[in-house]
Motif scaffolding. Structure first.
Motif, PDB file in Angstrom:
ATOM      1  N   TYR A   1      29.796  47.684  23.007  1.00  0.00           N
ATOM      2  CA  TYR A   1      28.948  48.002  24.148  1.00  0.00           C
ATOM      3  C   TYR A   1      29.384  47.304  25.435  1.00  0.00           C
ATOM      4  CZ  TYR A   1      24.692  47.664  27.093  1.00  0.00           C
ATOM      5  OH  TYR A   1      23.810  47.678  28.139  1.00  0.00           O
ATOM      6  N   TYR A   2      29.779  46.058  25.312  1.00  0.00           N
ATOM      7  CA  TYR A   2      29.978  45.227  26.501  1.00  0.00           C
ATOM      8  C   TYR A   2      31.452  44.939  26.717  1.00  0.00           C
ATOM      9  CZ  TYR A   2      28.610  41.954  30.123  1.00  0.00           C
ATOM     10  OH  TYR A   2      28.424  41.344  31.331  1.00  0.00           O
ATOM     11  N   ILE A   3      31.961  45.318  27.880  1.00  0.00           N
ATOM     12  CA  ILE A   3      33.353  45.055  28.226  1.00  0.00           C
ATOM     13  C   ILE A   3      33.470  43.639  28.785  1.00  0.00           C
ATOM     14  CG2 ILE A   3      35.225  45.665  29.810  1.00  0.00           C
ATOM     15  CD1 ILE A   3      34.353  48.575  29.542  1.00  0.00           C
ATOM     16  N   ALA A   4      34.385  42.862  28.231  1.00  0.00           N
ATOM     17  CA  ALA A   4      34.662  41.513  28.726  1.00  0.00           C
ATOM     18  C   ALA A   4      36.176  41.349  28.798  1.00  0.00           C
ATOM     19  CB  ALA A   4      34.043  40.460  27.813  1.00  0.00           C
ATOM     20  N   GLN A   5      36.716  41.509  29.999  1.00  0.00           N
ATOM     21  CA  GLN A   5      38.155  41.434  30.202  1.00  0.00           C
ATOM     22  C   GLN A   5      38.446  40.500  31.373  1.00  0.00           C
ATOM     23  OE1 GLN A   5      40.610  42.920  28.504  1.00  0.00           O
ATOM     24  NE2 GLN A   5      39.878  44.841  27.638  1.00  0.00           N
ATOM     25  N   ASP A   6      39.383  39.577  31.178  1.00  0.00           N
ATOM     26  CA  ASP A   6      39.921  38.772  32.275  1.00  0.00           C
ATOM     27  C   ASP A   6      41.393  39.103  32.393  1.00  0.00           C
ATOM     28  OD1 ASP A   6      38.311  36.152  33.553  1.00  0.00           O
ATOM     29  OD2 ASP A   6      37.337  37.119  31.846  1.00  0.00           O
TER      30      ASP A   6
ATOM     31  N   ILE B   1      32.564  49.101  36.849  1.00  0.00           N
ATOM     32  CA  ILE B   1      31.739  47.918  36.605  1.00  0.00           C
ATOM     33  C   ILE B   1      31.778  47.007  37.826  1.00  0.00           C
ATOM     34  CG2 ILE B   1      31.634  45.767  35.263  1.00  0.00           C
ATOM     35  CD1 ILE B   1      32.510  47.364  32.821  1.00  0.00           C
ATOM     36  N   TRP B   2      30.607  46.582  38.265  1.00  0.00           N
ATOM     37  CA  TRP B   2      30.479  45.636  39.382  1.00  0.00           C
ATOM     38  C   TRP B   2      29.400  44.618  39.037  1.00  0.00           C
ATOM     39  CZ3 TRP B   2      34.312  46.421  42.702  1.00  0.00           C
ATOM     40  CH2 TRP B   2      34.831  47.718  42.822  1.00  0.00           C
ATOM     41  N   PRO B   3      29.489  43.402  39.589  1.00  0.00           N
ATOM     42  CA  PRO B   3      30.563  42.843  40.406  1.00  0.00           C
ATOM     43  C   PRO B   3      31.815  42.544  39.575  1.00  0.00           C
ATOM     44  CG  PRO B   3      28.493  41.609  40.684  1.00  0.00           C
ATOM     45  CD  PRO B   3      28.338  42.473  39.476  1.00  0.00           C
ATOM     46  N   LEU B   4      32.883  42.216  40.291  1.00  0.00           N
ATOM     47  CA  LEU B   4      34.100  41.694  39.689  1.00  0.00           C
ATOM     48  C   LEU B   4      34.298  40.262  40.180  1.00  0.00           C
ATOM     49  CD1 LEU B   4      36.538  44.712  40.268  1.00  0.00           C
ATOM     50  CD2 LEU B   4      35.144  44.238  38.249  1.00  0.00           C
ATOM     51  N   TRP B   5      34.803  39.424  39.295  1.00  0.00           N
ATOM     52  CA  TRP B   5      35.084  38.037  39.691  1.00  0.00           C
ATOM     53  C   TRP B   5      36.553  37.902  40.025  1.00  0.00           C
ATOM     54  CZ3 TRP B   5      36.821  33.324  36.709  1.00  0.00           C
ATOM     55  CH2 TRP B   5      36.573  32.144  37.435  1.00  0.00           C
TER      56      TRP B   5
ATOM     57  N   LEU C   1      46.208  36.338  40.427  1.00  0.00           N
ATOM     58  CA  LEU C   1      44.783  36.555  40.662  1.00  0.00           C
ATOM     59  C   LEU C   1      44.160  37.032  39.361  1.00  0.00           C
ATOM     60  CD1 LEU C   1      42.430  36.667  42.743  1.00  0.00           C
ATOM     61  CD2 LEU C   1      42.906  39.119  42.950  1.00  0.00           C
ATOM     62  N   ASN C   2      43.153  36.308  38.903  1.00  0.00           N
ATOM     63  CA  ASN C   2      42.400  36.741  37.732  1.00  0.00           C
ATOM     64  C   ASN C   2      41.255  37.643  38.176  1.00  0.00           C
ATOM     65  OD1 ASN C   2      41.577  36.278  34.734  1.00  0.00           O
ATOM     66  ND2 ASN C   2      39.715  35.966  35.904  1.00  0.00           N
ATOM     67  N   VAL C   3      41.154  38.804  37.551  1.00  0.00           N
ATOM     68  CA  VAL C   3      40.063  39.738  37.829  1.00  0.00           C
ATOM     69  C   VAL C   3      39.175  39.772  36.586  1.00  0.00           C
ATOM     70  CG1 VAL C   3      39.434  42.100  38.451  1.00  0.00           C
ATOM     71  CG2 VAL C   3      41.562  41.100  39.327  1.00  0.00           C
ATOM     72  N   GLY C   4      37.949  39.286  36.727  1.00  0.00           N
ATOM     73  CA  GLY C   4      37.002  39.276  35.629  1.00  0.00           C
ATOM     74  C   GLY C   4      36.161  40.538  35.629  1.00  0.00           C
ATOM     75  N   ILE C   5      36.257  41.319  34.557  1.00  0.00           N
ATOM     76  CA  ILE C   5      35.529  42.584  34.435  1.00  0.00           C
ATOM     77  C   ILE C   5      34.546  42.426  33.286  1.00  0.00           C
ATOM     78  CG2 ILE C   5      35.748  45.081  34.089  1.00  0.00           C
ATOM     79  CD1 ILE C   5      38.721  44.762  34.885  1.00  0.00           C
ATOM     80  N   TRP C   6      33.276  42.263  33.612  1.00  0.00           N
ATOM     81  CA  TRP C   6      32.254  41.975  32.603  1.00  0.00           C
ATOM     82  C   TRP C   6      31.045  42.863  32.843  1.00  0.00           C
ATOM     83  CZ3 TRP C   6      32.612  36.830  35.471  1.00  0.00           C
ATOM     84  CH2 TRP C   6      33.852  36.228  35.230  1.00  0.00           C
TER      85      TRP C   6
ATOM     86  N   LEU D   1      51.376  46.902  35.442  1.00  0.00           N
ATOM     87  CA  LEU D   1      51.407  46.121  36.681  1.00  0.00           C
ATOM     88  C   LEU D   1      52.000  44.728  36.480  1.00  0.00           C
ATOM     89  CD1 LEU D   1      47.887  47.086  38.109  1.00  0.00           C
ATOM     90  CD2 LEU D   1      50.117  47.942  38.849  1.00  0.00           C
ATOM     91  N   GLY D   2      52.483  44.450  35.268  1.00  0.00           N
ATOM     92  CA  GLY D   2      53.143  43.175  35.025  1.00  0.00           C
ATOM     93  C   GLY D   2      52.210  42.003  34.827  1.00  0.00           C
ATOM     94  N   GLY D   3      50.955  42.273  34.441  1.00  0.00           N
ATOM     95  CA  GLY D   3      49.984  41.205  34.264  1.00  0.00           C
ATOM     96  C   GLY D   3      49.798  40.809  32.814  1.00  0.00           C
ATOM     97  N   MET D   4      48.940  39.806  32.600  1.00  0.00           N
ATOM     98  CA  MET D   4      48.631  39.315  31.254  1.00  0.00           C
ATOM     99  C   MET D   4      47.146  39.005  31.168  1.00  0.00           C
ATOM    100  SD  MET D   4      51.795  36.700  30.468  1.00  0.00           S
ATOM    101  CE  MET D   4      51.297  36.449  28.755  1.00  0.00           C
ATOM    102  N   LYS D   5      46.624  39.096  29.950  1.00  0.00           N
ATOM    103  CA  LYS D   5      45.215  38.784  29.706  1.00  0.00           C
ATOM    104  C   LYS D   5      45.039  37.315  29.356  1.00  0.00           C
ATOM    105  CE  LYS D   5      42.555  41.149  27.262  1.00  0.00           C
ATOM    106  NZ  LYS D   5      41.820  41.952  26.266  1.00  0.00           N
ATOM    107  N   ALA D   6      43.878  36.784  29.724  1.00  0.00           N
ATOM    108  CA  ALA D   6      43.450  35.498  29.186  1.00  0.00           C
ATOM    109  C   ALA D   6      42.835  35.763  27.811  1.00  0.00           C
ATOM    110  CB  ALA D   6      42.428  34.844  30.118  1.00  0.00           C
ATOM    111  N   LEU D   7      43.274  35.019  26.800  1.00  0.00           N
ATOM    112  CA  LEU D   7      42.922  35.348  25.420  1.00  0.00           C
ATOM    113  C   LEU D   7      41.673  34.620  24.943  1.00  0.00           C
ATOM    114  CD1 LEU D   7      46.487  35.398  23.830  1.00  0.00           C
ATOM    115  CD2 LEU D   7      45.130  37.303  24.709  1.00  0.00           C
ATOM    116  N   TYR D   8      40.580  34.787  25.644  1.00  0.00           N
ATOM    117  CA  TYR D   8      39.322  34.198  25.179  1.00  0.00           C
ATOM    118  C   TYR D   8      38.413  35.277  24.584  1.00  0.00           C
ATOM    119  CZ  TYR D   8      36.500  36.173  28.879  1.00  0.00           C
ATOM    120  OH  TYR D   8      35.843  37.060  29.685  1.00  0.00           O
TER     121      TYR D   8
END
Length: 308
Positions: free
Chosen positions: A129-134, A155-159, A186-191, A216-223
């Motif tokens: 149900y809940y998207i949690a992506q950094d 999804i808004w807001p974004l961190w 830049l970390n984009v938090g999508i929650w 885009l050449g990025g990586m996820k934070a693995l939490y």
């Protein structure tokens, strides 16, 4: 925001994007407080506003201006604790509960991050149900990612949080090959709640965000959960270095980092999982676990040791 990272007078820096065209950059500078003639602002008491709502109110009432407040250091460091940034708003939506200052105050004891995470983990909502992506990437590509997120899940807001890359080898985010190792990310938090109630679509949305990040050449934070297949995961993260590290410290009998963070990619849910997927049973079970934890001896010990 990237320009501000070069300002040595700034001690803390992050941002909140409320919509595609409106946001706030939050700058923190340490001070003794003698240069401001106003009482300190706090965010830890039940009567206090959640920080992101306070920032949003300032942006709405004073657009394109700078607002300065005096906030005690501990209050500033834990300013996102109540509401878990804004993730707790999803609980109000899930239970169709009014979201206002009165309900937030009445439910305040359950609105601290540690308690909310207990509820989320027990309910299994983060799997359905809940998207949690950094998602971390170089600044020039962040606009593409945010536009894609708007189209995919809206999804808004974004961190937004600038990151100093960790020197390679590492499983923490670092610039893609060909870019300077010291270049800021830049970390984009999508929650937030996914725009679907179908589990297959939930997985597809998460995989789409991860795929776009890779392009885009990025990586996820693995939490949080990842939805890569194992082969996809190890194309991004350095398995040779990681396996050597596990061997060095005698950890090969323990689950790997992939096994710890992998999401369910569509395997058949067990009976408990299928029951928890049924609204509102999953959420109610999470609330039960959160209440039990909130009044446990463990939580009381933590709160006694907590600075706020």
């Amino acid at each position: 925001m990237k320009n501000l990272t070069a300002d040595i007078s700034i001690d803390y820096l992050d941002g909140i994007l409320f919509t595609k065209n409106q946001g706030a950059v939050i700058v923190g500078r340490l001070t003794d407080g003698t240069n401001l003639n106003e009482p300190p602002r706090t965010f830890s008491k039940p009567k206090d506003p959640w920080f992101y709502l306070h920032a949003q109110e300032i942006v709405h009432s004073q657009p394109n201006t700078t607002s300065t407040e005096l906030i005690p250091l501990v209050e500033y460091l834990f300013r996102y604790d109540r509401g878990a940034f804004w993730a707790a708003r999803g609980a109000f939506d899930y239970f169709k509960t009014p979201f206002n200052s009165l309900t937030r105050r009445l439910l305040d004891s359950l609105m601290h991050t540690r308690v909310l995470y207990k509820a989320q983990d027990a309910s299994s909502l983060s799997a359905t149900y809940y998207i949690a992506q950094d998602l971390s990437l170089l600044f020039p590509y962040s606009g593409d990612l945010i536009n894609h997120c708007t189209q995919t899940c809206n999804i808004w807001p974004l961190w937004l949080c600038p990151l100093k890359p960790t020197p390679h080898p590492t499983i923490n985010p670092f610039p893609a090959s060909g870019h300077g190792a010291s270049e800021l990310l830049l970390n984009v938090g999508i929650w937030g709640p996914a725009p679907t109630k179908r589990r297959s679509e939930f997985v597809a949305i998460n995989r789409d965000l991860e795929s776009k990040l890779s392009v885009l050449g990025g990586m996820k934070a693995l939490y949080a959960h990842t939805f890569y297949s194992e082969s996809e995961f190890w194309k991004i993260y350095d398995r040779q270095w990681y396996d050597a590290l596990r061997e060095k410290y005698g950890a090969t009998s323990l689950p790997s980092v992939y096994e710890k963070v992998k999401g369910d990619l569509g395997a058949k849910r067990d009976i408990k999982g299928r029951v928890l997927d049924m609204r509102p049973l999953g959420g109610a079970y999470g609330v039960l676990k959160a209440v039990r934890y909130r009044y446990s001896d463990e939580y009381r010990r933590i709160r006694r040791a907590s600075p706020i």
